[in-house]
Design a protein around this motif. Structure first.
Motif, PDB file in Angstrom:
ATOM      1  N   THR A 158      55.830  99.574  14.374  1.00 55.69           N
ATOM      2  CA  THR A 158      54.548  99.453  14.089  1.00 55.69           C
ATOM      3  C   THR A 158      54.027  98.357  13.375  1.00 55.69           C
ATOM      4  OG1 THR A 158      54.486 100.910  12.181  1.00 55.69           O
ATOM      5  CG2 THR A 158      54.527 102.228  14.285  1.00 55.69           C
ATOM      6  N   ALA A 159      55.061  97.441  12.705  1.00 52.60           N
ATOM      7  CA  ALA A 159      54.525  96.486  11.853  1.00 52.60           C
ATOM      8  C   ALA A 159      53.760  95.527  12.687  1.00 52.60           C
ATOM      9  CB  ALA A 159      55.599  95.895  11.323  1.00 52.60           C
ATOM     10  N   ALA A 160      52.519  94.995  12.332  1.00 51.64           N
ATOM     11  CA  ALA A 160      51.712  94.220  12.939  1.00 51.64           C
ATOM     12  C   ALA A 160      52.280  92.973  13.171  1.00 51.64           C
ATOM     13  CB  ALA A 160      50.300  94.063  12.231  1.00 51.64           C
ATOM     14  N   GLY A 161      53.287  92.411  12.181  1.00 46.98           N
ATOM     15  CA  GLY A 161      53.676  91.161  12.552  1.00 46.98           C
ATOM     16  C   GLY A 161      54.796  91.135  13.577  1.00 46.98           C
ATOM     17  N   ARG A 207      54.408  92.386  16.693  1.00 47.02           N
ATOM     18  CA  ARG A 207      53.683  92.793  18.164  1.00 47.02           C
ATOM     19  C   ARG A 207      52.356  91.781  18.227  1.00 47.02           C
ATOM     20  NH1 ARG A 207      49.299  95.696  16.876  1.00 47.02           N
ATOM     21  NH2 ARG A 207      49.686  97.134  15.203  1.00 47.02           N
ATOM     22  N   PRO A 208      52.018  91.476  19.391  1.00 43.87           N
ATOM     23  CA  PRO A 208      50.888  90.821  19.531  1.00 43.87           C
ATOM     24  C   PRO A 208      49.407  91.535  18.914  1.00 43.87           C
ATOM     25  CG  PRO A 208      52.212  90.807  21.491  1.00 43.87           C
ATOM     26  CD  PRO A 208      52.471  91.700  20.705  1.00 43.87           C
ATOM     27  N   PRO A 209      48.353  90.839  18.635  1.00 40.46           N
ATOM     28  CA  PRO A 209      47.262  91.662  18.190  1.00 40.46           C
ATOM     29  C   PRO A 209      46.639  92.230  19.443  1.00 40.46           C
ATOM     30  CG  PRO A 209      46.932  89.278  18.491  1.00 40.46           C
ATOM     31  CD  PRO A 209      48.230  89.584  18.402  1.00 40.46           C
ATOM     32  N   ILE A 210      46.113  93.284  19.011  1.00 44.92           N
ATOM     33  CA  ILE A 210      45.201  94.262  20.075  1.00 44.92           C
ATOM     34  C   ILE A 210      44.098  93.727  20.379  1.00 44.92           C
ATOM     35  CG2 ILE A 210      44.457  96.559  20.800  1.00 44.92           C
ATOM     36  CD1 ILE A 210      47.462  96.027  20.918  1.00 44.92           C
ATOM     37  N   VAL A 252      46.907  99.902  37.368  1.00 46.47           N
ATOM     38  CA  VAL A 252      46.117  98.709  38.202  1.00 46.47           C
ATOM     39  C   VAL A 252      44.702  98.303  37.505  1.00 46.47           C
ATOM     40  CG1 VAL A 252      44.970  98.502  40.393  1.00 46.47           C
ATOM     41  CG2 VAL A 252      47.281  99.524  40.392  1.00 46.47           C
ATOM     42  N   GLY A 253      44.068  99.628  37.109  1.00 47.67           N
ATOM     43  CA  GLY A 253      42.712  99.165  36.547  1.00 47.67           C
ATOM     44  C   GLY A 253      42.977  98.517  35.259  1.00 47.67           C
ATOM     45  N   VAL A 254      44.083  98.633  34.421  1.00 43.55           N
ATOM     46  CA  VAL A 254      44.400  97.808  33.271  1.00 43.55           C
ATOM     47  C   VAL A 254      44.314  96.282  33.609  1.00 43.55           C
ATOM     48  CG1 VAL A 254      45.978  97.466  31.265  1.00 43.55           C
ATOM     49  CG2 VAL A 254      45.336  99.658  31.945  1.00 43.55           C
ATOM     50  N   ASP A 255      45.072  96.211  34.648  1.00 40.98           N
ATOM     51  CA  ASP A 255      45.608  94.610  35.243  1.00 40.98           C
ATOM     52  C   ASP A 255      44.179  94.079  35.473  1.00 40.98           C
ATOM     53  OD1 ASP A 255      48.006  94.146  34.898  1.00 40.98           O
ATOM     54  OD2 ASP A 255      48.682  95.056  36.913  1.00 40.98           O
ATOM     55  N   VAL A 256      43.115  94.977  36.311  1.00 41.40           N
ATOM     56  CA  VAL A 256      41.930  94.364  36.624  1.00 41.40           C
ATOM     57  C   VAL A 256      41.253  93.768  35.516  1.00 41.40           C
ATOM     58  CG1 VAL A 256      39.591  94.968  37.585  1.00 41.40           C
ATOM     59  CG2 VAL A 256      41.763  95.730  38.472  1.00 41.40           C
ATOM     60  N   PHE A 257      41.122  94.587  34.354  1.00 41.10           N
ATOM     61  CA  PHE A 257      40.404  94.231  33.340  1.00 41.10           C
ATOM     62  C   PHE A 257      41.129  92.937  32.262  1.00 41.10           C
ATOM     63  CE2 PHE A 257      37.857  97.850  34.349  1.00 41.10           C
ATOM     64  CZ  PHE A 257      36.528  97.449  33.782  1.00 41.10           C
ATOM     65  N   CYS A 258      42.399  93.041  32.427  1.00 40.08           N
ATOM     66  CA  CYS A 258      43.196  91.874  31.665  1.00 40.08           C
ATOM     67  C   CYS A 258      42.891  90.653  32.499  1.00 40.08           C
ATOM     68  CB  CYS A 258      44.597  92.205  31.789  1.00 40.08           C
ATOM     69  SG  CYS A 258      45.250  93.520  30.530  1.00 40.08           S
ATOM     70  N   GLN A 259      42.935  90.831  33.714  1.00 47.18           N
ATOM     71  CA  GLN A 259      42.395  89.479  34.401  1.00 47.18           C
ATOM     72  C   GLN A 259      41.053  88.983  34.135  1.00 47.18           C
ATOM     73  OE1 GLN A 259      43.297  89.510  38.675  1.00 47.18           O
ATOM     74  NE2 GLN A 259      42.342  87.588  39.157  1.00 47.18           N
ATOM     75  N   HIS A 260      40.100  90.161  34.075  1.00 46.07           N
ATOM     76  CA  HIS A 260      38.846  90.053  33.965  1.00 46.07           C
ATOM     77  C   HIS A 260      38.514  89.351  32.632  1.00 46.07           C
ATOM     78  CE1 HIS A 260      34.317  90.227  34.127  1.00 46.07           C
ATOM     79  NE2 HIS A 260      34.385  90.984  33.058  1.00 46.07           N
ATOM     80  N   PHE A 261      38.935  89.728  31.586  1.00 47.79           N
ATOM     81  CA  PHE A 261      38.870  89.158  30.109  1.00 47.79           C
ATOM     82  C   PHE A 261      39.847  88.268  29.425  1.00 47.79           C
ATOM     83  CE2 PHE A 261      36.814  93.419  29.612  1.00 47.79           C
ATOM     84  CZ  PHE A 261      35.535  93.057  29.547  1.00 47.79           C
ATOM     85  N   GLY A 262      40.612  87.953  30.408  1.00 47.28           N
ATOM     86  CA  GLY A 262      41.812  86.554  30.144  1.00 47.28           C
ATOM     87  C   GLY A 262      42.557  87.260  29.151  1.00 47.28           C
ATOM     88  N   LEU A 263      43.239  88.448  29.133  1.00 44.93           N
ATOM     89  CA  LEU A 263      44.151  89.044  28.447  1.00 44.93           C
ATOM     90  C   LEU A 263      45.665  89.342  28.726  1.00 44.93           C
ATOM     91  CD1 LEU A 263      41.905  92.016  26.903  1.00 44.93           C
ATOM     92  CD2 LEU A 263      42.113  89.449  26.054  1.00 44.93           C
ATOM     93  N   GLU A 264      46.440  89.317  28.078  1.00 50.75           N
ATOM     94  CA  GLU A 264      47.882  89.784  28.205  1.00 50.75           C
ATOM     95  C   GLU A 264      47.873  91.136  27.925  1.00 50.75           C
ATOM     96  OE1 GLU A 264      49.986  87.626  29.394  1.00 50.75           O
ATOM     97  OE2 GLU A 264      48.708  85.917  29.199  1.00 50.75           O
ATOM     98  N   VAL A 265      48.632  91.815  29.081  1.00 46.70           N
ATOM     99  CA  VAL A 265      49.018  93.384  28.903  1.00 46.70           C
ATOM    100  C   VAL A 265      49.394  93.804  27.638  1.00 46.70           C
ATOM    101  CG1 VAL A 265      50.121  95.341  29.854  1.00 46.70           C
ATOM    102  CG2 VAL A 265      49.297  93.525  31.377  1.00 46.70           C
ATOM    103  N   SER A 266      50.370  92.748  27.067  1.00 43.41           N
ATOM    104  CA  SER A 266      50.665  93.136  25.591  1.00 43.41           C
ATOM    105  C   SER A 266      49.779  93.080  24.400  1.00 43.41           C
ATOM    106  CB  SER A 266      51.824  92.048  25.094  1.00 43.41           C
ATOM    107  OG  SER A 266      51.254  90.563  25.226  1.00 43.41           O
ATOM    108  N   GLU A 267      48.570  92.743  24.858  1.00 40.80           N
ATOM    109  CA  GLU A 267      47.445  92.720  23.857  1.00 40.80           C
ATOM    110  C   GLU A 267      46.637  94.008  24.163  1.00 40.80           C
ATOM    111  OE1 GLU A 267      46.635  88.024  23.333  1.00 40.80           O
ATOM    112  OE2 GLU A 267      45.956  88.924  25.027  1.00 40.80           O
ATOM    113  N   THR A 268      47.326  95.068  24.864  1.00 38.68           N
ATOM    114  CA  THR A 268      46.224  96.257  25.240  1.00 38.68           C
ATOM    115  C   THR A 268      46.975  97.373  24.522  1.00 38.68           C
ATOM    116  OG1 THR A 268      47.386  96.628  27.134  1.00 38.68           O
ATOM    117  CG2 THR A 268      45.412  95.252  27.507  1.00 38.68           C
ATOM    118  N   HIS A 303      46.997 104.329  12.159  1.00 34.91           N
ATOM    119  CA  HIS A 303      48.431 104.459  12.020  1.00 34.91           C
ATOM    120  C   HIS A 303      49.141 103.014  12.379  1.00 34.91           C
ATOM    121  CE1 HIS A 303      52.837 105.509  12.557  1.00 34.91           C
ATOM    122  NE2 HIS A 303      52.726 104.851  13.779  1.00 34.91           N
ATOM    123  N   PHE A 304      48.390 102.574  13.560  1.00 31.43           N
ATOM    124  CA  PHE A 304      48.683 101.252  13.998  1.00 31.43           C
ATOM    125  C   PHE A 304      47.922  99.926  13.591  1.00 31.43           C
ATOM    126  CE2 PHE A 304      50.266 103.606  17.575  1.00 31.43           C
ATOM    127  CZ  PHE A 304      51.604 102.917  17.879  1.00 31.43           C
ATOM    128  N   GLY A 305      47.102 100.363  12.424  1.00 26.62           N
ATOM    129  CA  GLY A 305      46.797  99.304  11.597  1.00 26.62           C
ATOM    130  C   GLY A 305      45.166  98.602  12.335  1.00 26.62           C
TER     131      GLY A 305
END
Length: 272
Positions: free
Chosen positions: A8-11, A13-16, A201-217, A268-270
């Motif tokens: 869980t250390a923030a360092g 993983r990518p920022p959410i 699939v919905g997560v992918d749609v919004f990642c594309q819409h907002f220009g995010l990586e899945v690892s940032e969700t 918990h995840f900061g």
């Protein structure tokens, strides 16, 4: 106690940058039909940090009224069948195969059981039962009107709810609705969506819409229809009321909604 299965250390993983919340049983309490104050405040804190906050639900578009005041950045509805931005722009819409809907109507003409058909602008049922009425009461929603089989629109059905037990689900789907997929968050009924549609699939749609990586969700859920999302996002949290397979699909298990589970996991995840 919560169960942690990933570092869980923030360092490490990518920022959410976006958090997806299932509604019923996760963000919305089954007991009070409301969002706990601690979850409201947590969402506000996320938004103040510039983190996108999105709903991910099996509900229809017209059933989002109780949570719209939270100012979500978007909505995954019908378990991914329709994804809509905060200002109402439809990013994705997929309807059930009309042949599957027609077979559902034909099947229930000879082997009756209740079903719900959910369109973009309305919801209809073929009959009401005490079990169905209890389910809508649990969700704090009105029971939809009954529509006769011969008057049913088989086109543009975004989701169906079929009131079959888990033991009958596989054979029914193979025989009657082979172009669709079933998930469930209750033994009472299954959500039926087009093949290939899910909250993931919905997560992918919004990642594309907002220009995010899945690892940032990050995602929160409590039902079987949340599993694809929980297994996919960068971080995932199952609520304490979730069944064991749902808990096993998440990185972290938190308390129930009424026990401040949302805020607890975000701390918990900061993120708070």
């Amino acid at each position: 106690m919560p169960i942690i299965t990933v570092p869980t250390a923030a360092g490490h993983r990518p920022p959410i940058k976006a958090v997806f919340f299932d509604l019923d049983g996760t963000l919305v309490s089954f007991q009070t039909h409301a969002v706990p104050h601690s979850a409201e405040q947590a969402i506000k804190r996320l938004q103040e940090q510039g983190i996108k906050v999105l709903a991910a639900t099996g509900r229809s578009l017209d059933a989002l009224g109780p949570v719209r005041y939270l100012n979500f950045d978007g909505f995954i509805t019908y378990n991914g069948g329709c994804c809509v931005t905060a200002d109402g722009h439809v990013l994705q819409r997929h309807a059930l195969d009309p042949e599957d809907v027609q077979r559902l109507l034909a099947y229930t003409a000879h082997q009756p059981f209740p079903y719900v058909l959910m369109y973009e602008d309305r919801v209809a049922v073929n009959q009401t039962t005490p079990e169905m009425e209890a389910m809508y009461t649990r969700l704090n929603l009105p029971v939809p009107p009954v529509v006769a089989r011969e008057k049913t629109d088989i086109t543009q059905v975004l989701q169906a709810n079929v009131f079959l037990g888990p033991e009958a689900e596989l054979a029914f789907m193979q025989q009657v609705m082979p172009h669709s997929v079933a998930t469930r968050w209750t033994p009472l009924f299954a959500d039926v969506n087009p093949q290939g549609i899910s909250k993931r699939v919905g997560v992918d749609v919004f990642c594309q819409h907002f220009g995010l990586e899945v690892s940032e969700t990050m995602s929160f859920g409590d039902g079987g229809n949340d599993v694809t999302m929980l297994q996919y996002t960068g971080l995932s949290v199952a609520m304490g009321n979730a069944a064991q397979p749902v808990q096993d699909s998440a990185d972290y298990v938190t308390a129930e909604a009424d026990q401040d589970g949302i805020a607890q996991a975000l701390r918990h995840f900061g993120l708070l």
